[in-house]
Design an enzyme around this catalytic site. Structure first.
Site, PDB file in Angstrom:
ATOM      1  N   GLY A   1      62.966   1.066 -29.714  1.00  0.00           N
ATOM      2  CA  GLY A   1      63.306   0.124 -28.655  1.00  0.00           C
ATOM      3  C   GLY A   1      62.030  -0.505 -28.133  1.00  0.00           C
TER       4      GLY A   1
ATOM      5  CG  LEU B   1      57.877   2.102 -23.338  1.00  0.00           C
ATOM      6  CD1 LEU B   1      57.461   3.362 -22.619  1.00  0.00           C
ATOM      7  CD2 LEU B   1      56.788   1.061 -23.212  1.00  0.00           C
TER       8      LEU B   1
ATOM      9  CE  LYS C   1      56.786   4.764 -13.898  1.00  0.00           C
ATOM     10  NZ  LYS C   1      57.497   4.729 -15.171  1.00  0.00           N
TER      11      LYS C   1
ATOM     12  CG  ASN D   1      63.645   2.019  -9.666  1.00  0.00           C
ATOM     13  OD1 ASN D   1      62.705   1.566  -9.026  1.00  0.00           O
ATOM     14  ND2 ASN D   1      63.527   2.385 -10.922  1.00  0.00           N
TER      15      ASN D   1
ATOM     16  CB  SER E   1      63.328  -0.231 -14.987  1.00  0.00           C
ATOM     17  OG  SER E   1      63.278   0.918 -14.173  1.00  0.00           O
TER      18      SER E   1
ATOM     19  CD  GLU F   1      65.597   6.260 -18.461  1.00  0.00           C
ATOM     20  OE1 GLU F   1      65.304   6.829 -19.521  1.00  0.00           O
ATOM     21  OE2 GLU F   1      64.773   5.593 -17.813  1.00  0.00           O
TER      22      GLU F   1
HETATM   23  P1  NAD Z   1      65.029   1.139 -25.128  1.00  0.00           P
HETATM   24  O1  NAD Z   1      66.472   1.261 -24.786  1.00  0.00           O
HETATM   25  O2  NAD Z   1      64.429  -0.215 -25.319  1.00  0.00           O
HETATM   26  O3  NAD Z   1      64.740   1.964 -26.467  1.00  0.00           O
HETATM   27  C1  NAD Z   1      65.340   3.180 -26.767  1.00  0.00           C
HETATM   28  C2  NAD Z   1      65.657   3.171 -28.245  1.00  0.00           C
HETATM   29  O4  NAD Z   1      66.070   4.481 -28.647  1.00  0.00           O
HETATM   30  C3  NAD Z   1      66.805   2.218 -28.621  1.00  0.00           C
HETATM   31  O5  NAD Z   1      66.353   1.360 -29.654  1.00  0.00           O
HETATM   32  C4  NAD Z   1      67.898   3.152 -29.135  1.00  0.00           C
HETATM   33  O6  NAD Z   1      68.679   2.590 -30.171  1.00  0.00           O
HETATM   34  C5  NAD Z   1      67.041   4.298 -29.660  1.00  0.00           C
HETATM   35  N1  NAD Z   1      67.790   5.541 -29.877  1.00  0.00           N
HETATM   36  C6  NAD Z   1      68.640   6.176 -29.029  1.00  0.00           C
HETATM   37  N2  NAD Z   1      69.153   7.262 -29.628  1.00  0.00           N
HETATM   38  C7  NAD Z   1      68.621   7.309 -30.881  1.00  0.00           C
HETATM   39  C8  NAD Z   1      68.788   8.193 -31.996  1.00  0.00           C
HETATM   40  N3  NAD Z   1      69.617   9.239 -31.936  1.00  0.00           N
HETATM   41  N4  NAD Z   1      68.082   7.955 -33.115  1.00  0.00           N
HETATM   42  C9  NAD Z   1      67.252   6.887 -33.197  1.00  0.00           C
HETATM   43  N5  NAD Z   1      67.057   6.007 -32.181  1.00  0.00           N
HETATM   44  C10 NAD Z   1      67.743   6.225 -31.034  1.00  0.00           C
HETATM   45  O7  NAD Z   1      64.236   1.961 -24.015  1.00  0.00           O
HETATM   46  P2  NAD Z   1      62.745   1.756 -23.489  1.00  0.00           P
HETATM   47  O8  NAD Z   1      62.719   0.655 -22.482  1.00  0.00           O
HETATM   48  O9  NAD Z   1      61.804   1.679 -24.647  1.00  0.00           O
HETATM   49  O10 NAD Z   1      62.542   3.109 -22.674  1.00  0.00           O
HETATM   50  C11 NAD Z   1      62.289   4.347 -23.308  1.00  0.00           C
HETATM   51  C12 NAD Z   1      61.825   5.313 -22.212  1.00  0.00           C
HETATM   52  O11 NAD Z   1      60.575   4.845 -21.694  1.00  0.00           O
HETATM   53  C13 NAD Z   1      62.780   5.372 -21.009  1.00  0.00           C
HETATM   54  O12 NAD Z   1      62.840   6.664 -20.482  1.00  0.00           O
HETATM   55  C14 NAD Z   1      62.126   4.417 -20.004  1.00  0.00           C
HETATM   56  O13 NAD Z   1      62.438   4.722 -18.648  1.00  0.00           O
HETATM   57  C15 NAD Z   1      60.658   4.668 -20.288  1.00  0.00           C
HETATM   58  N6  NAD Z   1      59.783   3.544 -19.889  1.00  0.00           N
HETATM   59  C16 NAD Z   1      60.052   2.284 -20.352  1.00  0.00           C
HETATM   60  C17 NAD Z   1      59.198   1.242 -19.989  1.00  0.00           C
HETATM   61  C18 NAD Z   1      59.422  -0.171 -20.490  1.00  0.00           C
HETATM   62  O14 NAD Z   1      58.694  -1.081 -20.054  1.00  0.00           O
HETATM   63  N7  NAD Z   1      60.379  -0.419 -21.385  1.00  0.00           N
HETATM   64  C19 NAD Z   1      58.083   1.508 -19.165  1.00  0.00           C
HETATM   65  C20 NAD Z   1      57.838   2.808 -18.740  1.00  0.00           C
HETATM   66  C21 NAD Z   1      58.710   3.827 -19.116  1.00  0.00           C
HETATM   67  O1  KPL Z   2      58.759   1.856 -12.201  1.00  0.00           O
HETATM   68  C1  KPL Z   2      59.332   0.961 -11.615  1.00  0.00           C
HETATM   69  C2  KPL Z   2      60.650   0.555 -12.168  1.00  0.00           C
HETATM   70  O2  KPL Z   2      61.099  -0.572 -11.937  1.00  0.00           O
HETATM   71  O3  KPL Z   2      61.260   1.401 -12.849  1.00  0.00           O
HETATM   72  C3  KPL Z   2      58.757   0.372 -10.370  1.00  0.00           C
HETATM   73  C4  KPL Z   2      58.193  -0.982 -10.642  1.00  0.00           C
HETATM   74  C5  KPL Z   2      57.639   1.274  -9.875  1.00  0.00           C
HETATM   75  C6  KPL Z   2      59.778   0.296  -9.279  1.00  0.00           C
HETATM   76  O4  KPL Z   2      60.245   1.567  -8.938  1.00  0.00           O
END
Ligand code: NAD
Ligand code: KPL
Length: 303
Positions: free
Chosen positions: A9, A11, A182, A190, A250, A262
Site C-alpha cells: 500500500g 507506506l 503518537k 483524530n 488520517s 484503526e
Molecule cells: P494502505 O492501506 O495503503 O496499505 C496496506 C496494504 O496492505 C494494502 O495494499 C493491503 O492490500 C495490504 N494487505 C492487507 N492485508 C494483506 C495480506 N494479507 N497480504 C498482503 N497484503 C495485504 O495503508 P498505509 O497507509 O500504507 O498504512 C500502513 C500502516 O502505516 C498503518 O498502520 C498506518 O496507520 C501507518 N502509517 C501510514 C502513514 C501514511 O502516510 N500512509 C503514515 C504513518 C503511519
Molecule cells: O498522525 C496524524 C494523523 O492524521 O493520523 C496527525 C497529523 C498527528 C493527527 O493526529
C-alpha cells in the site's frame, strides 16, 4: 539479505521503491493472484516524489511462495497485520526479523506474543504517503522513522541499508514511549476531526474538548510510565494542530473514503489500557462510544 515487504500500500510501496532504487534486494508480497497479475501487467511500482516519477520493477510474489523469509517489513493496517503474517508463518526462518510499521498499539504486542522466536522491531513513522493508483505511490510528507525493540537489544547493522536507500531512520531505546506519544496525539486529534468533520486546524474552535481529553490522556500516559510525554501532551497536541492545520487527519480521510479505521488500536487501546490500570477516563470512553456509533451509522466497522 532480502527485504520482504508485506502490504504494497502507501507506506509499503514507499519503503519498497526506495530500497529497490538503492539496489537492495526487495520482494513484495501481494494478497491475491489477481493483484499479482495486475501488478505484473503494470510492470512495477511507481514512486512520485517532488514531482518526479520513477518505476521500480520489484519482484512480487504471493504469501504461499516457497522461499524463506529472514527480514519482513509488515506495512498492512494494524487490523490486517497479524492475519497477514499468519499466512506466511511456514516461511518465517528461525530468528527472522519482523518490522512492524503499524500506527497505534496492540497489534505489535499480539504479533510478538504469537511469534516469540522472531525479533519484532516496531517502527513509528511520521512520513506521509498515499496511493493514487493500484501500483502508484505519492511521497507526500517528509518525516522520520523511529525503530526500536520493545524487548531491548541493540540496533541492527542493516540500518545502514536504510541510510543507503535514503529512508530517514533513528534507533530508539524507548520505542514504546514513541508509540504511546503518537497514540495519545492521535486519540486527542483524530476522533474529533471525524465527529466535527473538520480539518486539524479547525479544532481551534473546540479547545475545551481537547483540553478535557488531554486531562485524561496525560494521567494515562503517566500510568504507562510515559511521564515526559504526559507532561507535555497538551502543548504537543497544539503544536501538531498548528503544523498540520490545513490537513485532514488520517482517520478523517479513512472515513471520507469509506475505509475501515484503526480505532481499535488508537482510542480502543487507550480505553482498554486505562481500564486495566484503573485510570478513570470517562471522556475517552464517551468519545470512543460516539465515534463507534458514527462509524456504525455509515456502515463502517466499529473496531
Ligand atoms: P494502505 O492501506 O495503503 O496499505 C496496506 C496494504 O496492505 C494494502 O495494499 C493491503 O492490500 C495490504 N494487505 C492487507 N492485508 C494483506 C495480506 N494479507 N497480504 C498482503 N497484503 C495485504 O495503508 P498505509 O497507509 O500504507 O498504512 C500502513 C500502516 O502505516 C498503518 O498502520 C498506518 O496507520 C501507518 N502509517 C501510514 C502513514 C501514511 O502516510 N500512509 C503514515 C504513518 C503511519
Ligand atoms: O498522525 C496524524 C494523523 O492524521 O493520523 C496527525 C497529523 C498527528 C493527527 O493526529
Amino acid at each position: 539479505m532480502t527485504w520482504h515487504v508485506l502490504g504494497a500500500g502507501a507506506l509499503g510501496s514507499l519503503w519498497a521503491t526506495r530500497l529497490a532504487r538503492a539496489g537492495l534486494p526487495v520482494r513484495i508480497i501481494l494478497r491475491s493472484a489477481e493483484r499479482l497479475a495486475d501488478y505484473r501487467q503494470a510492470g512495477g511500482l511507481t514512486l512520485e516524489e517532488a514531482g518526479q516519477t520513477s518505476q521500480q520493477a520489484i519482484t512480487a510474489e504471493l504469501p504461499d511462495a516457497p522461499n524463506p523469509i529472514h527480514r519482513l517489513l509488515v506495512a498492512c493496517k494494524a487490523y490486517d497485520a497479524e492475519p497477514a503474517i499468519a499466512q506466511l508463518e511456514a516461511r518465517l526462518a528461525p530468528g527472522c526479523e519482523i518490522l512492524l510499521l503499524q500506527n497505534g498499539l496492540g497489534s505489535q504486542q499480539a504479533i510478538a506474543e504469537r511469534w516469540p522466536l522472531a525479533r519484532c522491531i516496531s517502527v513509528s513513522s511520521t512520513e506521509g504517503a498515499y496511493r493514487d493508483g493500484p501500483t502508484r505511490v505519492v511521497f507526500a510528507g517528509r518525516g522520520q522513522n523511529w525503530l526500536g525493540d520493545p524487548d531491548g537489544g541493540c540496533a541492527p547493522g542493516w540500518l545502514g541499508e536504510l541510510d543507503r536507500a535514503g529512508i530517514p531512520n533513528a534507533w530508539s531505546d524507548d520505542i514504546l514511549g514513541r508509540l504511546w506519544r503518537k497514540l495519545a496525539l492521535n486519540c486527542a486529534i483524530n476522533p474529533l476531526t471525524v465527529l466535527h468533520d473538520c480539518r486539524n486546524g479547525e479544532l481551534r474552535q473546540h479547545r475545551a474538548q481537547l483540553t478535557a481529553l488531554c486531562n485524561e490522556l496525560s494521567p494515562l500516559l503517566a500510568a504507562c510510565g510515559q511521564h515526559a510525554a504526559a507532561a507535555q501532551l497538551e502543548s504537543d497536541v497544539w503544536q501538531v494542530i498548528e503544523a498540520t492545520a490545513a490537513n485532514y487527519s488520517s482517520m478523517h480521510q479513512d472515513v471520507r473514503l469509506g475505509r475501515r479505521t484503526e480505532i481499535a488500536y488508537l482510542l480502543g487501546h487507550a480505553c482498554t489500557t486505562a481500564d486495566a490500570l484503573g485510570v478513570s477516563v470517562p471522556r475517552l470512553h464517551d468519545l470512543h462510544d460516539r465515534l463507534r456509533e458514527y462509524l456504525g451509522l455509515r456502515g463502517l466497522p466499529t473496531d
